[in-house]
Write a protein that holds these residues in place. Structure first.
Motif, PDB file in Angstrom:
ATOM      1  N   UNK A   1     122.729 -59.678  62.185  1.00  0.00           N
ATOM      2  CA  UNK A   1     123.201 -60.238  60.912  1.00  0.00           C
ATOM      3  C   UNK A   1     123.216 -59.186  59.816  1.00  0.00           C
ATOM      4  N   UNK A   2     122.204 -58.310  59.785  1.00  0.00           N
ATOM      5  CA  UNK A   2     122.172 -57.263  58.764  1.00  0.00           C
ATOM      6  C   UNK A   2     123.368 -56.325  58.899  1.00  0.00           C
ATOM      7  N   UNK A   3     123.699 -55.968  60.133  1.00  0.00           N
ATOM      8  CA  UNK A   3     124.854 -55.092  60.347  1.00  0.00           C
ATOM      9  C   UNK A   3     126.127 -55.773  59.846  1.00  0.00           C
ATOM     10  N   UNK A   4     126.300 -57.037  60.177  1.00  0.00           N
ATOM     11  CA  UNK A   4     127.503 -57.755  59.750  1.00  0.00           C
ATOM     12  C   UNK A   4     127.574 -57.856  58.223  1.00  0.00           C
ATOM     13  N   UNK A   5     126.428 -57.987  57.580  1.00  0.00           N
ATOM     14  CA  UNK A   5     126.417 -58.117  56.122  1.00  0.00           C
ATOM     15  C   UNK A   5     126.630 -56.792  55.417  1.00  0.00           C
ATOM     16  N   UNK A   6     126.042 -55.719  55.951  1.00  0.00           N
ATOM     17  CA  UNK A   6     125.955 -54.476  55.191  1.00  0.00           C
ATOM     18  C   UNK A   6     126.771 -53.306  55.732  1.00  0.00           C
ATOM     19  N   UNK A   7     127.417 -53.470  56.866  1.00  0.00           N
ATOM     20  CA  UNK A   7     128.177 -52.341  57.399  1.00  0.00           C
ATOM     21  C   UNK A   7     129.640 -52.639  57.657  1.00  0.00           C
ATOM     22  N   UNK A   8     130.089 -53.828  57.319  1.00  0.00           N
ATOM     23  CA  UNK A   8     131.522 -54.107  57.436  1.00  0.00           C
ATOM     24  C   UNK A   8     132.242 -53.745  56.140  1.00  0.00           C
TER      25      UNK A   8
END
Length: 253
Positions: A69-76
């Motif tokens: 979830x963190x990747x989806x929130x902060x790296x897209x």
């Protein structure tokens, strides 16, 4: 169309919209018009960010590509986000902030009401919990719309300006696409027509109580949050929201 791909896209829409609206509310930290309002805004914002995590965690599990979830929130990047255009608009003054919150809450509550009966147990569970939180969100934002709309000449004027500024972005709240219709027919998504009708009724009733005119339904235009075609404001928001995570992507606490 791959049913799993449809579901992932739908989860991203729900999670991204809650995330961006939560981020906008948290931008008021330190500058709200009153201390109690600052606390209330932060609480609503944190509710939305928590809901976003639930949707994005489910999406990440279905993607099963190593992202969380963190990747989806902060790296897209912005073209990969699927949030409503409405929520990415700047806060403006307090009339704009509360009008935007109300228009989103009125849609959000009806969406969660429908999703609480989803055949997908994970979705139904997330929606049922979030529904309780958003019931309060809508009551609060609706009260502010009425207070400002039926208040002083100045607050009424500002509400008229806020509605005029934001109304065109409400087209996404009532115009479903084929993906939503497919998921509804599969018993997973909320009924798009019921959500649209309930949103329109809620907004019309609240604006009438606030002595504010109800605009004609918004028309589609060239931008579409569902397709990653956002306004110029989202990129600036993401630059601030994602800066720490992108600078230190592997940092741990």
């Amino acid at each position: 169309m791959n049913p799993s791909a449809d579901l992932i896209e739908y989860l991203l829409r729900l999670g991204d919209s809650a995330l961006i609206q939560g981020q906008r509310l948290c931008e008021w930290c330190g500058s709200a018009p009153a201390l109690e309002e600052e606390l209330a805004l932060m609480n609503v914002g944190l509710d939305l960010i928590g809901q976003s995590r639930n949707w994005l965690e489910y999406a990440a599990e279905l993607l099963d590509d190593g992202r969380d979830a963190d990747h989806l929130a902060f790296r897209r990047d912005e073209r990969a986000l699927r949030n409503l255009l409405l929520v990415e608009q700047p806060n403006g003054d307090y009339a704009v902030t509360m009008t935007k919150q109300f228009l989103y809450d009125a849609w959000h509550l009806q969406m969660l009401r429908g999703l609480s009966s989803s055949s997908d147990e994970r979705i139904a569970g997330i929606a049922t919990k979030a529904f309780k939180e958003v019931t309060y969100h809508l009551r609060r934002s609706g009260e502010w719309v009425e207070r400002l709309g039926d208040g002083t000449d100045e607050s009424h004027r500002r509400m008229l300006n806020a509605i005029d500024q934001l109304w065109r972005f409400t087209v996404e709240l009532t115009a479903a696409d084929e993906l939503e219709q497919r998921l509804f027919e599969a018993g997973i998504a909320a009924n798009p027509q019921q959500v649209a009708d309930a949103w329109q009724s809620t907004v019309a009733d609240q604006l009438a109580r606030a002595t504010l005119p109800l605009p004609a339904p918004a028309s589609p235009f060239y931008l579409s949050g569902r397709q990653g075609l956002h306004s110029e404001h989202l990129g600036l928001l993401l630059a601030e929201m994602q800066s720490l995570h992108r600078s230190h992507p592997d940092a741990t606490w």
